[in-house]
Structure formats: C-alpha cells, structure tokens
Motif scaffolding. Sequence first.
Motif, PDB file in Angstrom:
ATOM      1  N   MET A   1      49.693  89.414  50.633  1.00  0.00           N
ATOM      2  CA  MET A   1      48.757  89.096  50.134  1.00  0.00           C
ATOM      3  C   MET A   1      49.301  87.015  50.215  1.00  0.00           C
ATOM      4  O   MET A   1      49.769  86.653  50.364  1.00  0.00           O
ATOM      5  N   ALA A   2      48.047  86.753  50.537  1.00  0.00           N
ATOM      6  CA  ALA A   2      47.838  85.192  51.034  1.00  0.00           C
ATOM      7  C   ALA A   2      47.787  84.676  49.815  1.00  0.00           C
ATOM      8  O   ALA A   2      46.675  85.237  48.539  1.00  0.00           O
ATOM      9  N   ARG A   3      48.478  83.067  49.929  1.00  0.00           N
ATOM     10  CA  ARG A   3      48.868  83.037  48.835  1.00  0.00           C
ATOM     11  C   ARG A   3      47.685  81.424  48.255  1.00  0.00           C
ATOM     12  O   ARG A   3      47.252  80.791  49.199  1.00  0.00           O
ATOM     13  N   VAL A   4      46.879  81.464  47.143  1.00  0.00           N
ATOM     14  CA  VAL A   4      45.840  80.300  46.841  1.00  0.00           C
ATOM     15  C   VAL A   4      46.528  79.185  45.901  1.00  0.00           C
ATOM     16  O   VAL A   4      47.763  79.269  45.188  1.00  0.00           O
ATOM     17  N   THR A   5      46.819  78.463  46.643  1.00  0.00           N
ATOM     18  CA  THR A   5      47.069  76.583  46.279  1.00  0.00           C
ATOM     19  C   THR A   5      46.295  76.137  46.480  1.00  0.00           C
ATOM     20  O   THR A   5      44.811  76.260  46.335  1.00  0.00           O
ATOM     21  N   SER A   6      46.593  75.128  45.513  1.00  0.00           N
ATOM     22  CA  SER A   6      45.155  73.828  44.977  1.00  0.00           C
ATOM     23  C   SER A   6      44.302  73.415  45.953  1.00  0.00           C
ATOM     24  O   SER A   6      43.234  72.888  45.907  1.00  0.00           O
ATOM     25  N   ASP A   7      44.802  72.993  47.341  1.00  0.00           N
ATOM     26  CA  ASP A   7      44.942  72.270  47.914  1.00  0.00           C
ATOM     27  C   ASP A   7      43.546  73.945  48.756  1.00  0.00           C
ATOM     28  O   ASP A   7      42.527  72.867  48.713  1.00  0.00           O
ATOM     29  N   LEU A   8      43.503  74.605  48.922  1.00  0.00           N
ATOM     30  CA  LEU A   8      42.966  75.345  49.383  1.00  0.00           C
ATOM     31  C   LEU A   8      41.680  75.936  48.725  1.00  0.00           C
ATOM     32  O   LEU A   8      40.780  75.969  49.176  1.00  0.00           O
ATOM     33  N   VAL A   9      42.027  75.888  46.707  1.00  0.00           N
ATOM     34  CA  VAL A   9      40.975  76.201  45.883  1.00  0.00           C
ATOM     35  C   VAL A   9      39.751  74.741  46.362  1.00  0.00           C
ATOM     36  O   VAL A   9      38.541  75.344  46.271  1.00  0.00           O
ATOM     37  N   ARG A  10      40.033  73.851  46.434  1.00  0.00           N
ATOM     38  CA  ARG A  10      39.446  72.404  46.442  1.00  0.00           C
ATOM     39  C   ARG A  10      38.850  72.036  47.963  1.00  0.00           C
ATOM     40  O   ARG A  10      37.451  72.074  48.153  1.00  0.00           O
ATOM     41  N   LEU A  11      39.678  72.729  49.110  1.00  0.00           N
ATOM     42  CA  LEU A  11      38.759  72.783  50.182  1.00  0.00           C
ATOM     43  C   LEU A  11      37.083  74.115  50.421  1.00  0.00           C
ATOM     44  O   LEU A  11      36.383  73.699  50.503  1.00  0.00           O
ATOM     45  N   TYR A  12      37.972  75.056  49.504  1.00  0.00           N
ATOM     46  CA  TYR A  12      36.946  76.304  49.196  1.00  0.00           C
ATOM     47  C   TYR A  12      35.948  75.539  48.295  1.00  0.00           C
ATOM     48  O   TYR A  12      35.005  76.111  48.980  1.00  0.00           O
ATOM     49  N   ALA A  13      36.147  74.765  47.516  1.00  0.00           N
ATOM     50  CA  ALA A  13      34.787  75.231  46.351  1.00  0.00           C
ATOM     51  C   ALA A  13      34.362  73.608  46.997  1.00  0.00           C
ATOM     52  O   ALA A  13      32.745  73.342  46.883  1.00  0.00           O
ATOM     53  N   ASP A  14      34.576  72.684  48.361  1.00  0.00           N
ATOM     54  CA  ASP A  14      34.161  71.583  48.709  1.00  0.00           C
ATOM     55  C   ASP A  14      33.149  71.963  50.098  1.00  0.00           C
ATOM     56  O   ASP A  14      32.824  71.361  50.616  1.00  0.00           O
ATOM     57  N   SER A  15      33.438  73.782  50.436  1.00  0.00           N
ATOM     58  CA  SER A  15      31.990  74.023  51.604  1.00  0.00           C
ATOM     59  C   SER A  15      32.034  74.742  51.383  1.00  0.00           C
ATOM     60  O   SER A  15      31.484  75.620  50.442  1.00  0.00           O
ATOM     61  N   ASP A  16      30.572  74.747  52.114  1.00  0.00           N
ATOM     62  CA  ASP A  16      29.511  75.334  52.016  1.00  0.00           C
ATOM     63  C   ASP A  16      29.623  76.575  52.589  1.00  0.00           C
ATOM     64  O   ASP A  16      30.840  76.431  53.516  1.00  0.00           O
ATOM     65  N   ALA A  17      29.355  77.528  53.105  1.00  0.00           N
ATOM     66  CA  ALA A  17      29.618  79.017  53.750  1.00  0.00           C
ATOM     67  C   ALA A  17      29.967  78.982  54.726  1.00  0.00           C
ATOM     68  O   ALA A  17      30.606  79.076  55.808  1.00  0.00           O
ATOM     69  N   LEU A  18      28.270  77.895  55.811  1.00  0.00           N
ATOM     70  CA  LEU A  18      28.761  77.568  57.152  1.00  0.00           C
ATOM     71  C   LEU A  18      30.493  77.207  57.523  1.00  0.00           C
ATOM     72  O   LEU A  18      31.194  77.526  58.861  1.00  0.00           O
ATOM     73  N   ALA A  19      30.871  76.232  56.774  1.00  0.00           N
ATOM     74  CA  ALA A  19      31.706  75.422  56.645  1.00  0.00           C
ATOM     75  C   ALA A  19      32.934  76.471  56.437  1.00  0.00           C
ATOM     76  O   ALA A  19      34.081  75.849  57.558  1.00  0.00           O
ATOM     77  N   LEU A  20      32.376  77.130  55.335  1.00  0.00           N
ATOM     78  CA  LEU A  20      34.041  78.005  55.684  1.00  0.00           C
ATOM     79  C   LEU A  20      34.213  78.988  57.133  1.00  0.00           C
ATOM     80  O   LEU A  20      35.547  79.738  56.882  1.00  0.00           O
ATOM     81  N   ALA A  21      33.245  79.626  56.796  1.00  0.00           N
ATOM     82  CA  ALA A  21      33.016  80.034  58.240  1.00  0.00           C
ATOM     83  C   ALA A  21      33.380  79.632  59.701  1.00  0.00           C
ATOM     84  O   ALA A  21      34.581  79.889  60.545  1.00  0.00           O
ATOM     85  N   GLU A  22      33.205  78.175  59.872  1.00  0.00           N
ATOM     86  CA  GLU A  22      33.887  77.601  61.121  1.00  0.00           C
ATOM     87  C   GLU A  22      35.502  77.143  60.726  1.00  0.00           C
ATOM     88  O   GLU A  22      35.601  77.091  61.732  1.00  0.00           O
ATOM     89  N   LEU A  23      36.018  76.793  59.069  1.00  0.00           N
ATOM     90  CA  LEU A  23      37.073  77.001  59.350  1.00  0.00           C
ATOM     91  C   LEU A  23      38.015  78.305  59.798  1.00  0.00           C
ATOM     92  O   LEU A  23      39.193  77.866  59.994  1.00  0.00           O
TER      93      LEU A  23
END
Length: 481
Positions: A1-23
């Motif tokens: 199971m992938a670990r969910v970090t606070s940095d990952l949550v911030r990155l996720y929340a700051d990104s729209d769907a296209l930005a997430l797909a690019e990541l």
Amino acid sequence: MARVTSDLVRLYADSDALALAELVRGKQVSPLELVETAISLVEALDPRLNAVVIRTFDLARQAALAPPTGPFGGVPFLLKNIASMWQGTPLTNGLGYFSDFVCDHDSEMVRRIKAAGFLLVGRSNTPECGWSIGTEPRLYGPTMNPWNPAITCGGSSGGAAAAVAARIVPLAEASDGGGSIRVPASCCGLVGLKPSRGRITYGPEAVDLWFGSIAIFCVTRTVRDSAAYLDAVAGPMTGDPYLAPTPAKGWLAGLAEPPARLRIGYTLAAPWGPPVASDVAAALHETLRLLERLGHHVEEHDLAVDLEQVWPHYNAINAVETAADFDRVTAANGRPIGEADFMPLNWSLLQHARSLSAVQYSESIAAVRKASQRLAIELAPYDVFLTPTLTQPPRPVGYWSMEDGDRLRYLARWSDAAYMFAFNLSGLPALSVPAAMADGATPIGLQLVGRHGDEATLLRLARQMEEDLRWDLRRPPVSAG
C-alpha cells in the motif's frame, strides 16, 4: 500500500486533474499513491460532508496497478449515484428500492471515463431519483456544503460538487435535467458545464432522455479540466437521435486562443418569484465590468419567453417519463413499488404523471418544443448570454427537502433556478462559473449560455475570466491540504 504523506496531500490538493495526470506521466507520483490519497481524504473529510455514499476503494486500488492510459491516467474520480452503469458495483439512485441492485455492464459513458484513465473510487450522493436542487435523500442523509454546513450544496449532483470543492477528487461525474450540474457548481464554487444537446450519448441503455433535455458531464475546479473532459467523453453512438457540431480542434487546444470580442447579452430580471437577490445582482454587475474590461460588448436583454408558463409543462414531461421508467423497472424486478418506497415529493410526482391524459402529455411536449425554438431564435444575436445561475444565494439545508409532498408548493420554489431548465429544454450549452463570494464565504455562480454546439466559446470566455478571478485558488474551510 502506498504511503500518504502530508507533502503528497498538499500536492494532490493543489493540482487539478490534468496536473495530476502529468505528474503520473512524469513518474513523480504513481496512480496508487493518488488513489490512496483520495481514499485517505474520503476517510478524513467525508464524515463532515457525506458526499461519498458508495465506496469502491479495493476496485480503485486494483485498477491503479495497471499502466496508466488516456489523458487522465491515474486520476481518482467519482461516479454519480444515478444512471451510470458500472459492472459489478451497486447503483441505488438514492432510493432504498434499489439497495440490492448491482450493475451487469458498463454504460458507454463509463467505458469512456475508464478509457480516459480515471480510477473510480466510489459514487457520490444525490437526492432520491435526482429531481431536486438539494441533496438530502432519506436513504443516505444530506450532503453538507464544504463552504458552510448551514447552506445547501445544491443538487442533484451535490455529492459530486462537495467532494470536488473539498478537493477529495479533482473532478467528478455530474448530470443535469434542470440545473443539476450548474446549481451545485454555483453553490460550491465550481465550474459546471451542461453540454449541448447531442454532445453526450445516452447509450446503450437509452436512446433519448426527456427529449434531449438531460446532459451528463462533470463538475471541475478549473476550466481546462472541463475542456479536456469534453475531449475525452464527447461524441454520439450509432443511432443517437441528436448530433452537435464538433470544432475543428479539440476543446482543450481551443483554450489557447483568447476569445474574439464577443457580443454578450445579459439579464437581471427573475423569470418569476422574488427579484434577483442583491448579492447575486452585485456579482453580475461586477462580472459585466470585468467583461467590458476584457474587451467584450455587453447589453441588457430580458427574455421574452415566458418561462413560468413553460415550467409546469416541463415537469409534466419529466414526471411521465419517470413514471414510465418505474413501470419498466418494477416489471423487470417482479416486485411492486409503492408510496412507502418514496419520499413524499417523488410519490406526488408519480401520481401526477398517472393523472395526465395522452393529449395533455402531447400538449406539454409541444409547449416545451415551442419554447426551445423561441429561446434559440431570441438568443441567436448573442455570442454568449449571461444570467444568474441561481437568483438567490444558496438556501439553508432543508429548504429543498423532498419530504414536502405538496408538489405545486415545492416546484414553485424552483423560481431560484428558473434560468436552469430553460437551457435543458432548449439544448443550448450552459456553463456556471464561480463569479463571486458573498461575504467571503458564500459562492455565487453566474451562467454563460452559448449557441448550440458552441461550447468552445463558453470555455474560452470562462478561461479568460478564470485567469483574472483565479477562482481555482479558493479553498473552503472543509478541504484537503
């Protein structure tokens, strides 16, 4: 199971769907990390929202292990808990009668959603059977607005809008037969496009729904996500009765071109009911100043079509079509459905449907089609027509409760959304944008209406407005990050 970090949550929340797909494409994050982040946010935030009523976490985890494909590869997504068939998963339409129902196939739209690369983590809350602009089903309870739990999140795609506004997912499926994409977008500060008639297929389950008045699409935080989603899912199936012209280039690619100087009509007159509220009027006037500053020509034009006269006819159509749907369902299930299965409003609508004669139904169809024709003719001189999405700010939770069985009293309250159904019956594309925040905490949406088939102009104008207003940066008190 992938670990969910606070940095990952911030990155996720700051990104729209296209930005997430690019990541994902850049291997900066994995699809499984995004899915686990979405799951963690459902678990952390949904107790305060009640937006995600059917959870399919294990299926999403399994799908995340496959190589990502499509423009949204690896991006978490919610289906609406109405209509969309997803093989092997529950679908209740917010109604206890369907508590044991499991889909036996994927609808074409779900197939396209999967092909676009979305990972489906569950289904969002809706009102019972969908015919409400609040989201308060008896089966699951109300969804709360992440901006303010005292006000409605809108409906019928209220669960979707609350989840997207809270950044649980960057976008989610929504559908609209009388404002059900645009109203929750307005109430939750999102972008909500109702596409043109014929843009999105109903197949293979249905050929037509309410004479082309229902649209299936999504709610998003950014205009570009709406444009890219339209690229991914638009198009007819063989045998579809309606067609919409397609632009030479894709809708997302078209955003690179700023709109030419547009002729924009607008109205501040409520079609019926109370006058447009001061907060809504102020948002519209401020938007007119913005549009003029952006170089567009604006002029006032109050609609001549009598929407109040057409509203009962539109309701007769949806009541009859819904009653016919239930007749087919109960015949297939072999179990009758009765008053105890419904909230009072829905039962009253079904009883009304059964009281109408074939001649009365035909008269309603004719009245709605005539209004559709007149609206298209009346608005043809304008590149875009601007109205309030709702003539009043979001109402308190409970205002749209379907426990009220007085059909006429309940439907009279829809004067708030009188500019919604007009563009369902006309088939014109309509886009609610989050134009303002009343008192800094109450979203106010305005509606942009275009010519049939011209979503491109609406999206380009909305993108121009977004770049000025930066509504994508607004974040409600209940949200990720």
